[in-house]
Structure formats: structure tokens, C-alpha cells
Design an enzyme around this catalytic site. Sequence first.
Site, mmCIF file in Angstrom:
data_model
loop_
_atom_site.group_PDB
_atom_site.id
_atom_site.type_symbol
_atom_site.label_atom_id
_atom_site.label_comp_id
_atom_site.label_asym_id
_atom_site.label_seq_id
_atom_site.Cartn_x
_atom_site.Cartn_y
_atom_site.Cartn_z
ATOM 1 N N LYS A 1 -8.158 3.423 1.673
ATOM 2 C CA LYS A 1 -7.521 4.733 1.493
ATOM 3 C C LYS A 1 -7.659 5.336 0.099
ATOM 4 O O LYS A 1 -7.976 6.532 -0.012
ATOM 5 C CB LYS A 1 -6.057 4.659 1.916
ATOM 6 C CG LYS A 1 -5.908 4.592 3.436
ATOM 7 C CD LYS A 1 -4.542 4.082 3.847
ATOM 8 C CE LYS A 1 -4.620 3.066 4.964
ATOM 9 N NZ LYS A 1 -5.194 1.763 4.574
ATOM 10 N N LYS B 1 -16.692 30.424 -28.908
ATOM 11 C CA LYS B 1 -17.093 29.676 -27.708
ATOM 12 C C LYS B 1 -16.418 30.177 -26.432
ATOM 13 O O LYS B 1 -15.256 30.572 -26.436
ATOM 14 C CB LYS B 1 -16.770 28.176 -27.873
ATOM 15 C CG LYS B 1 -17.603 27.464 -28.899
ATOM 16 C CD LYS B 1 -19.100 27.476 -28.623
ATOM 17 C CE LYS B 1 -19.512 26.517 -27.537
ATOM 18 N NZ LYS B 1 -19.466 25.108 -27.940
ATOM 19 N N GLN C 1 -7.323 -2.404 3.573
ATOM 20 C CA GLN C 1 -6.250 -1.563 3.039
ATOM 21 C C GLN C 1 -6.763 -0.730 1.855
ATOM 22 O O GLN C 1 -6.237 0.341 1.558
ATOM 23 C CB GLN C 1 -5.083 -2.452 2.608
ATOM 24 C CG GLN C 1 -3.911 -1.729 2.003
ATOM 25 C CD GLN C 1 -2.702 -2.644 1.929
ATOM 26 O OE1 GLN C 1 -2.007 -2.844 2.904
ATOM 27 N NE2 GLN C 1 -2.462 -3.212 0.756
ATOM 28 N N TYR D 1 -9.771 -7.070 11.741
ATOM 29 C CA TYR D 1 -9.119 -6.564 10.538
ATOM 30 C C TYR D 1 -9.027 -7.618 9.441
ATOM 31 O O TYR D 1 -8.703 -8.772 9.707
ATOM 32 C CB TYR D 1 -7.703 -6.072 10.892
ATOM 33 C CG TYR D 1 -6.935 -5.539 9.688
ATOM 34 C CD1 TYR D 1 -7.055 -4.215 9.307
ATOM 35 C CD2 TYR D 1 -6.126 -6.375 8.927
ATOM 36 C CE1 TYR D 1 -6.375 -3.737 8.196
ATOM 37 C CE2 TYR D 1 -5.440 -5.899 7.817
ATOM 38 C CZ TYR D 1 -5.568 -4.583 7.458
ATOM 39 O OH TYR D 1 -4.902 -4.098 6.363
ATOM 40 N N ASN E 1 -2.448 -2.781 12.954
ATOM 41 C CA ASN E 1 -3.914 -2.619 12.878
ATOM 42 C C ASN E 1 -4.394 -1.392 13.647
ATOM 43 O O ASN E 1 -5.207 -0.616 13.134
ATOM 44 C CB ASN E 1 -4.611 -3.885 13.377
ATOM 45 C CG ASN E 1 -4.335 -5.070 12.465
ATOM 46 O OD1 ASN E 1 -3.786 -4.899 11.376
ATOM 47 N ND2 ASN E 1 -4.698 -6.263 12.902
ATOM 48 N N SER F 1 0.830 -1.217 0.000
ATOM 49 C CA SER F 1 0.000 0.000 0.000
ATOM 50 C C SER F 1 0.861 1.262 0.000
ATOM 51 O O SER F 1 0.331 2.376 -0.034
ATOM 52 C CB SER F 1 -0.943 0.003 1.210
ATOM 53 O OG SER F 1 -0.226 -0.161 2.411
ATOM 54 N N SER G 1 -12.836 26.968 -27.590
ATOM 55 C CA SER G 1 -12.919 25.769 -28.429
ATOM 56 C C SER G 1 -11.804 25.831 -29.449
ATOM 57 O O SER G 1 -11.422 26.911 -29.906
ATOM 58 C CB SER G 1 -14.278 25.749 -29.131
ATOM 59 O OG SER G 1 -14.193 24.969 -30.309
ATOM 60 N N THR H 1 -40.023 26.413 -11.590
ATOM 61 C CA THR H 1 -40.339 25.030 -11.223
ATOM 62 C C THR H 1 -40.488 24.317 -12.568
ATOM 63 O O THR H 1 -40.948 24.923 -13.539
ATOM 64 C CB THR H 1 -41.648 24.901 -10.409
ATOM 65 O OG1 THR H 1 -42.724 25.393 -11.197
ATOM 66 C CG2 THR H 1 -41.574 25.697 -9.099
ATOM 67 N N HIS H 2 -40.069 23.081 -12.626
ATOM 68 C CA HIS H 2 -40.033 22.329 -13.898
ATOM 69 C C HIS H 2 -39.200 23.055 -14.949
ATOM 70 O O HIS H 2 -39.437 22.890 -16.146
ATOM 71 C CB HIS H 2 -41.443 22.072 -14.456
ATOM 72 C CG HIS H 2 -42.410 21.568 -13.439
ATOM 73 N ND1 HIS H 2 -42.641 20.234 -13.199
ATOM 74 C CD2 HIS H 2 -43.199 22.240 -12.532
ATOM 75 C CE1 HIS H 2 -43.527 20.100 -12.220
ATOM 76 N NE2 HIS H 2 -43.878 21.305 -11.792
ATOM 77 N N GLU I 1 -18.822 22.181 -15.517
ATOM 78 C CA GLU I 1 -19.127 20.831 -16.010
ATOM 79 C C GLU I 1 -18.302 19.783 -15.277
ATOM 80 O O GLU I 1 -18.780 18.676 -14.995
ATOM 81 C CB GLU I 1 -18.878 20.757 -17.523
ATOM 82 C CG GLU I 1 -19.901 21.577 -18.319
ATOM 83 C CD GLU I 1 -19.487 21.763 -19.776
ATOM 84 O OE1 GLU I 1 -19.071 20.773 -20.400
ATOM 85 O OE2 GLU I 1 -19.558 22.897 -20.270
HETATM 86 N N1 ARG Z 1 -1.130 -1.467 5.096
HETATM 87 C C1 ARG Z 1 -2.123 -2.015 5.970
HETATM 88 C C2 ARG Z 1 -3.450 -1.254 5.754
HETATM 89 O O1 ARG Z 1 -3.406 -0.179 5.238
HETATM 90 C C3 ARG Z 1 -1.694 -1.884 7.390
HETATM 91 C C4 ARG Z 1 -2.319 -2.890 8.311
HETATM 92 C C5 ARG Z 1 -1.741 -4.226 8.084
HETATM 93 N N2 ARG Z 1 -2.241 -5.154 9.034
HETATM 94 C C6 ARG Z 1 -2.196 -6.488 8.859
HETATM 95 N N3 ARG Z 1 -2.741 -7.218 9.748
HETATM 96 N N4 ARG Z 1 -1.672 -6.985 7.792
HETATM 97 O O2 ARG Z 1 -4.511 -1.729 6.083
#
Ligand code: ARG
Length: 455
Positions: free
Chosen positions: A322, A280, A319, A314, A107, A20, A274, A152-153, A287
Site C-alpha cells: 500500500k 529570477k 502489506q 498471502y 486476506n 499497517s 529566488s 532533433t538532437h 522541475e
Molecule cells: N494488514 C494486512 C495487509 O494489509 C491485512 C491482511 C492480514 N492477513 C494476515 N494473514 N495476516 O496485508
Amino acid sequence: MWGGRFAEGPAAVMREINASIPFDKRMWRQDIAGSKAHVAMLAQQGIVAAEDAAAIDAGLDAVAADYEANGVAEDLALEDIHMQTEAKLAALIGPVAGRLHTARSRNDQVATDFRLWVRDAIDQVLGALAALTDALLTRAEVHADAVMPGFTHLQSAQPVTLGHHLMAYVEMIARDVSRFRDARARMNLCPLGSAALAGTSFPLDRAMTAAALGFDGPTRNSLDAVSDRDFALDYLTAATQTALHLSRLAEEFVLWASQPFGFVALSDQWSTGSSIMPQKRNPDAAELVRGHAGRIMGCMTSLMVTMKGLPLAYSKDMQDDKPPVFECHDLLGLSIAAMTGMIASATFRTDRMRGLAESGFATATDFADWLVREAGLPFREAHHVTGRAVKRAEELGVRLDELPYAEFEAIDPRVNQSLYDVLSVDASVASRTSFGGTAPANVRAAIAAARESLR
Ligand code: ARG
């Protein structure tokens, strides 16, 4: 990190799917802060010797300085920001670095880092939304009594003022702000010390780390703390709702900037040309704000679907929490900033708005109300009489206030000349004094109240 149990290293693809670091390096500041708080607590509790803790703390500062200067390297072998930082620390200060991970797991570490990151993200969004609100208020103040057709509409309905219309978005954004604030308050508990899932046998002071990191206190259940991501979903849902509001505002600007409407001229800085049509001036920013809302919803959906089937505690699926949050945050930041810049620099064509408000029989309701008030008609009957007046005006090709008195009289003899008092668009908006209505005096009061709460 787990060499004791393994004879062989991972396959190259295993390494790639597992890593990650390409994205979680974005949390390096939070990771360093979490580690510094953790080691200070370990020292205070006598779990790590004071001199070792001091070496680790100084080492973490050196790692942070290196990240600041050179960025975080994407070494897939080091998997994530937590292992990358620990490896860097070990290279700097030697085996004592290994004491940092006492009474901690990645974790609770990642849950803490990510909460800190999302909390910072919320603070950034709140700042940006304050700037957008300020831009809207500034324009609403100038145009508090500029008449435009209310729709409206998407059909001309009743006259409103541009200030009132812009203030509608101020209200929406104020609710968005409150959603982000709620999310921030709810997430502000510290998972650190929950360890892998069950807590730890070391005598931690979790209140100390929580306070050091600006949390209101420690989380109460270790399983929940390491495995829930509802704080990230709170952020994503608040962001989605905000993006939805921005998208509607953007859509209005797309419409208003079009030739048939002609309500607004975007500044050069916020228009694009454009490559083939020299005339334009395209509202690309609006947009894209509209488009980004779809992607932001996708980010929210992504994490919801990731989480929905996971047993406690966990799992590595988490992971994947993010990338959608980071993507959402970037898109939302750009969207808010673009709307702010576009609105602050746009020119509203209030003459054009007024012209359209006057041409669409938008004061028909005012005549019907007049018939109720002044001639004592039941509203349903007044509605019917007004409909006939509109039909007659349409036949003669005139506005309602241009319809000769004899025509009104022919439709219903209970009228008198004072009916003309209510047919102008200015009279119409000025009469809408019910709380929350479009009367310019109301709009000014609403702006003043919003300015006050912005302060
Ligand atoms: N890179 C992991 C994440 O973002 C960290 C936690 C890893 N924990 C594990 N039990 N492998 O979730």
C-alpha cells in the site's frame, strides 16, 4: 483477535513492525463498503440472522460516521483498518459484531478493499488527465499555426507548429488514459469470498457481493485472488508511463522558460522567485513534476521487488503493497494538476519561436524536396546541393530565403525563381499535409478529433 492461542501479547517492536494502520486507514471507506456488502450477503444466504445483520449494518454506518467526523485513530494494538473497524463495531453493538467475520479472512478482505481503492484512484486519475488534455487542446487550438522550430538532437530541424507540438502530448496522454482504462477493466473482479486462501464451506453468493461493490463478477481462483497484486502493479506501471510523459513535457517547459529559449513565460502563480537573485522566475513546478517521475518509478519498482519472490498464497510482505501505491497516487495527482495549471496560464512567445524557426536554416529540407520535385534531382544529390546553399548562406550571414538568386544559380544552374516559394517557414509547415504532419489544417483536424473523443 487470536487471544485463544496466545498466552503473551506481542513485543512493542513486533507490534510496530506488524501494524499497517498508520497507512491503511486511508482505505476505511472501502473497508466499510466491503463489510456492508458481505453482511448483506450473509443475511440473504441465511448464514447470519437478519436482525444481527441489520445491527451490524447500522453499526458499520455509525463507525463510518465516526471516522468521517474524527478520523481513524492509529492504535497499533489494533494492527490494521480491518481490526480497527471490527473493534469499533464491537464497542458499539456488542458481541454480535463477531458474526461479521464469518466466511471471510483479512486476506480476501484486504484484497477487496485495495482493489476498490485502486479502482477509485484510477477514476480520479482519469478525471485529472481529462482536465490536462482539455488544457493542452485549448492552447493547441489558439496556436494551431504558430510556427516554431522542431528539433532533433535539440538542434533546429524543420519548422513545426506549436499546436502540433502540444498535440503530440495529447496523443501520449490518450495512450496513458487507455492504459488506465485497461487496468481498471482487468482488475474489476471481486476477491471477497476467497477467504484465507482456499475458499469457504459456507454457501456464499459471491456474485451478490461482487455486484454490490460494482465489480463485474467474482474472481475465479481463491489462491490467486488473495495473493496477487498485479492490479496494483498495473496501476503503478500506467502511472509510471504517465509520469514519464509528464516529465518530458515538464522538461520542455524548463527549457522553454529559460532565457536562451524564451519560448514561454510562466504566470506568477506558477513561478517561484529566488531568495538572492531578484530577477529570477524559476519553473519549480515543472522541475518537481520531472523529479516526481523518478519517485513514481521508485514506487513501481518497490512493489515489483516486494512481489517477485513470494510463494502462494498471502505473505505479510504484501502489506507493504500500500505505501508505494498511496505515495504514487499523491505524487501523480499533484503532477497532473500542476502541469494543467501551468499550461493553462502560460504565455507562449510565438514571435520568439518564429524568429528562431526562421534563423536556423530549418527550411533546408524544403529546398531539397523542391529540387527533387521541380528540377528532377535524385534526393541524395538534392541534399548535397542544399548543403552547399546552407554553407554559402552561413558564410554571407543570411537566412536561406535571403540568399540572392545568383548564389543559388552558381551552386546549381537547374534552379529557378520559384524555389523561394518553399523557403518560408509558413510555406514549409503548410506543405506538411501528410496524415499526422504539422500542416495547420491537419493540426486543426487532430484537435477536433481529440475534442470529440474527450467528450
Ligand atoms: N494488514 C494486512 C495487509 O494489509 C491485512 C491482511 C492480514 N492477513 C494476515 N494473514 N495476516 O496485508
